[in-house]
Design a protein around this motif. Sequence first.
Motif: not given
Length: 455
Positions: A108-110, A337, A400, A407, A413, A416
Motif C-alpha cells: 500500500t501507499i500507506h 499514489a 485509489l 490506514n 490512499e 497522498y
Amino acid sequence: MSIPSAVKSTPIEGRQQLIDYLAAGEKPREAWRIGTEHEKFGFRTDDLRPPTYEGERGIRALLEGIAARYGWEIAREGEFPVALVRDKANITLEPAGQLELSGAPLETIHQTCCEVNQHLEEVRSIADPMGVGFLGMGFQPKWRRDEMPWMPKGRYKIMREYMPKVGKLGLDMMTRTCTVQVNLDFSSEADMVKKFRASLALQPIATALFADSPFTDGRPNGYQSFRSHVWEDTDADRTGMLDFVFEDGFGYERYVDYALGVPMYFSYQDGRYIDLAGQDFKCFMAGELSAAPGVKATMKDWADHLTTAFPEVRLKQYLEMRGADGGPWNRLCALPALWVGLLYDDEALEAAWDLVKDFSMAERHALRNGVPKEALKLSFRHGTVRDLARETLKIAAHGLARRARLNRNNADERIYLEPLLEIVEAGQTPAERKLELFRGAWGGSVDPVFREFAY
C-alpha cells in the motif's frame, strides 16, 4: 543507479531467453507490489557544498553510521562502501553522492509513506551531527558541474568517460539531477502493454506536476523541470518516448529488440566493472567483443544491461515510472499514489488510456518537449496541460478509492494525492513557487532553498 544485479550468471543461449526474462515478471493481481525510489542532494550545512566521499563529514561516514545504528548490511566495491541493504530495500549512491532509497516492494501507499519517513529519520539522525543536510529537488540549484564530487564506483567511471561522446548534458544527468520514481507490476503481456502505453503517454503530466528544477548555477535557467530537459541531450540511443510502444504488435519481444540496440556500458565480472562502453550486446552474446575476447554475455549481464536504458518508462521485470523531479517527503508519497491509482485499478487504467489513446505521435512529442519549460501552462489542443493534469488526478483518485486500502485512521490512499491537487488548483508548480521566492523574499539568492526545503 542500480547496484549489480543478483540474477544468476546463466549463459544466454538465444534471444528467447531475453524475452522469457521479461515475461517472468508477470504476477497475479494479489501479488502486485509498489516499489518507490527517490534521490536527494546532500549538502554541508555551513557552506552548502555537496559532501565528498571521504572525510568526517563524507558520504562514506554517513553510510557506515546508518549501517551501524540501524542494522543495514554494507555492500562494497573493493574497499569502498557503496550501498546498504536491508529487508529487500537498499540505499545506493548516485555519481555525485546523491543518496537514493530503493524501497522494498510494499502492498500500500500507506506502507510506502511510512518507509519514506523512517528512511528520512534514520538519515537525519546520522547526518545532523555531521553537519550534513539533504534536499529534494530535480536539479542541483547552486553548484556547477565541476564543483560536484564523484563517488568511487567503477560503473560511474565508465559512464563519465562515455557520456561526453554522445550528448552535452549526460554528466549533468549523473551529477546534478534527482528523481522520484515508482516501480509497478503487471499480470500478463497484454496488461504490461496497456500500462506501458498509458503511463508513457501520461509521463509529461507527471513531469509537469512534479516540476521542481528551475535553477542552474544559482540562477533561473528558464525551465521548470530542467532535470527533464537534461534527458533530451544525454544520449539519444537510450532515452526518449519510445514511439514503437504505441505500434501494433508491441510486447516483450519488441522491447528486447530495443534493448539489444542500446549500446553497452559495462559487464560486471568478478567484482569489477569491465569497460564495454559503446559496444553491441548482440556481439557480446556471440562472444565477439574485442574488449572481452571469447567472453559471452550471461543473464546477469542482460539484467544489468536493462538498467542502462533510460526511457521515460522502463521495462524490466516490472515497469518504472521515470518522469518526475525529486521533491519533499509528501511528493515522495504522491508519485506512487498517482501511478497506483491510474494503473492498479482496471476501470482507472481504461479511463487513463481513453484520455490519451487518440494522441498522435506529434502530440506526444509536443507534450514531452514542451513540458520542461512550460509545465502546467503548456497549451494542448483546446486547453492546457493543467486541464489534462486535473483529469488525470480525478481518474487516479477514483482508482485509489476503489482499491480501498485504509490506514489506522480509516483514510484511503487518496490522501497522498493532496499535494498534487493543491498544485493543480493553484495553477503553480513547485518550480514556479521557488522562482517567486527567489525574486521576492530570497533576494535573488538560491541559498535559502537549502534551509527552507531541506528534509
